[in-house]
Design a protein around this motif. Structure first.
Motif, PDB file in Angstrom:
ATOM      1  N   ASP A  21      62.986  10.831  11.273  1.00  0.00           N
ATOM      2  CA  ASP A  21      61.796  11.673  11.244  1.00  0.00           C
ATOM      3  C   ASP A  21      60.631  10.904  11.865  1.00  0.00           C
ATOM      4  OD1 ASP A  21      59.559  13.183  10.651  1.00  0.00           O
ATOM      5  OD2 ASP A  21      60.101  13.549   8.564  1.00  0.00           O
ATOM      6  N   GLY A 129      64.984   6.049   3.346  1.00  0.00           N
ATOM      7  CA  GLY A 129      64.611   7.331   3.916  1.00  0.00           C
ATOM      8  C   GLY A 129      65.630   8.427   3.673  1.00  0.00           C
ATOM      9  N   CYS A 130      66.887   8.147   3.995  1.00  0.00           N
ATOM     10  CA  CYS A 130      67.918   9.188   3.880  1.00  0.00           C
ATOM     11  C   CYS A 130      68.167   9.582   2.437  1.00  0.00           C
ATOM     12  CB  CYS A 130      69.213   8.716   4.533  1.00  0.00           C
ATOM     13  SG  CYS A 130      69.074   8.427   6.311  1.00  0.00           S
ATOM     14  N   SER A 132      66.017   9.444  -0.053  1.00  0.00           N
ATOM     15  CA  SER A 132      64.868  10.221  -0.524  1.00  0.00           C
ATOM     16  C   SER A 132      64.918  11.656  -0.016  1.00  0.00           C
ATOM     17  CB  SER A 132      63.559   9.563  -0.074  1.00  0.00           C
ATOM     18  OG  SER A 132      63.375   8.313  -0.701  1.00  0.00           O
ATOM     19  N   TYR A 133      65.264  11.839   1.252  1.00  0.00           N
ATOM     20  CA  TYR A 133      65.334  13.182   1.824  1.00  0.00           C
ATOM     21  C   TYR A 133      66.531  13.966   1.285  1.00  0.00           C
ATOM     22  CZ  TYR A 133      61.568  12.823   5.280  1.00  0.00           C
ATOM     23  OH  TYR A 133      60.334  12.734   5.902  1.00  0.00           O
ATOM     24  N   GLY A 207      70.232  11.815   8.342  1.00  0.00           N
ATOM     25  CA  GLY A 207      69.217  11.917   7.316  1.00  0.00           C
ATOM     26  C   GLY A 207      67.800  11.912   7.862  1.00  0.00           C
ATOM     27  N   THR A 208      66.927  12.683   7.248  1.00  0.00           N
ATOM     28  CA  THR A 208      65.492  12.850   7.516  1.00  0.00           C
ATOM     29  C   THR A 208      65.202  13.692   8.749  1.00  0.00           C
ATOM     30  OG1 THR A 208      64.905  10.943   8.938  1.00  0.00           O
ATOM     31  CG2 THR A 208      65.120  10.523   6.552  1.00  0.00           C
ATOM     32  N   GLN A 212      69.895  17.145   9.311  1.00  0.00           N
ATOM     33  CA  GLN A 212      70.441  16.528   8.101  1.00  0.00           C
ATOM     34  C   GLN A 212      71.432  17.454   7.400  1.00  0.00           C
ATOM     35  OE1 GLN A 212      67.902  14.349   5.259  1.00  0.00           O
ATOM     36  NE2 GLN A 212      68.678  15.714   3.651  1.00  0.00           N
ATOM     37  N   PHE A 252      64.306  18.820   0.354  1.00  0.00           N
ATOM     38  CA  PHE A 252      64.392  18.912   1.814  1.00  0.00           C
ATOM     39  C   PHE A 252      65.512  19.829   2.260  1.00  0.00           C
ATOM     40  CE2 PHE A 252      65.471  17.023   6.078  1.00  0.00           C
ATOM     41  CZ  PHE A 252      64.244  17.256   6.688  1.00  0.00           C
TER      42      PHE A 252
END
Length: 259
Positions: A21, A129-130, A132-133, A207-208, A212, A252
């Motif tokens: 992202d 990051g991945c 969390s998303y 991811g993100t 995704q 997300f």
């Protein structure tokens, strides 16, 4: 740095691009990317981030994929050295964080030992990051008190130098980078080492990014579910009790993007 800087050389910035992202880039990363004269980039840098590079900036691809390296690591090290010594400002752009399974420290050492000035700009790691998303906290009170990061690459059909007994800890979260191909073996080895077969597990593809997808299952059935879903690299694997929160924390979720 451990060596005297070459004053005639340009600056090299080892920049973590984050997991995909572009909004997750740091302010400093974006500033350096847009001011660079040359960007040496990896395969895992997303198209959205590549689009932020000014059109006049020279781009050099140094990507690596399983079984195919456009440039081997020694060639990348020497490339950065040559570009810096040509007097240009160089950004070495890597997915995630360059010091987390990114071999950025090897490149930094090569520059330092050859007297070239450099700086390191951290990026949001793929693990942070991945997950969390995907709605998965890496730690959570009562579920996980720690995190272990390991590579998932195989050599001759086996993971390298992994202590399965240590990894099979039900009180920690296990994050496996590029772990899709080795997932069947990983699952079998962790169960053999004592991690319950019904431990929650998740595979996160791209991811993100808008592409995704996540597949949620258990340690025992995730390999089959990921295969049936047709997941492709880059895919991050998260194993641990924290995955049980993914449904409730799925902020997300894109239409049809989660399973």
């Amino acid at each position: 740095m451990t060596a005297k800087s070459d004053k005639a050389a340009g600056q090299v910035a080892l920049v973590g691009a984050g997991p995909g992202d572009p909004d997750l880039l740091t302010v400093k990363a974006l500033r350096l990317i847009q001011a660079a004269e040359v960007v040496v980039y990896d395969r895992l840098v997303s198209k959205e981030i590549m689009d932020l590079i000014p059109p006049q900036t020279e781009r050099v691809y140094a990507g690596k994929a399983l079984g195919h390296h456009h440039l081997v690591q020694d060639e990348i090290n020497d490339l950065l050295l040559r570009l810096a010594r040509s007097g240009r400002n160089v950004v070495r752009l890597k997915g995630g964080d360059s010091f987390v399974f990114g071999r950025g420290s090897e490149e930094a050492l090569h520059l330092a030992r050859n007297g070239v000035s450099f700086e390191v700009v951290p990026g949001i790691s793929a693990a942070a990051g991945c997950s969390s998303y995907a709605g998965i906290p890496l730690t959570h009170r009562g579920l996980a008190t720690g995190v272990q990061f390991v590579p998932g690459h195989l050599r001759e059909g086996r993971n390298l130098d992994l202590n399965w007994d240590k990894l099979a800890d039900p009180q920690t979260t296990l994050v496996i980078y590029m772990g899709l191909q080795s997932l069947p073996e990983t699952s079998a080895e962790l169960i053999k080492a004592g991690l319950p077969a019904d431990t929650p597990a998740c595979a996160i593809e791209n991811g993100t990014t808008p592409r995704q997808r996540r597949v949620i299952g258990t340690l025992s059935n995730l390999p089959g579910r990921a295969r049936d879903a047709g997941l492709q690299a880059p895919t991050l694997i998260v194993i641990g009790k924290v995955v049980s929160l993914a449904v409730d924390l799925d902020w997300f979720n894109l239409d049809g993007g989660s399973q």
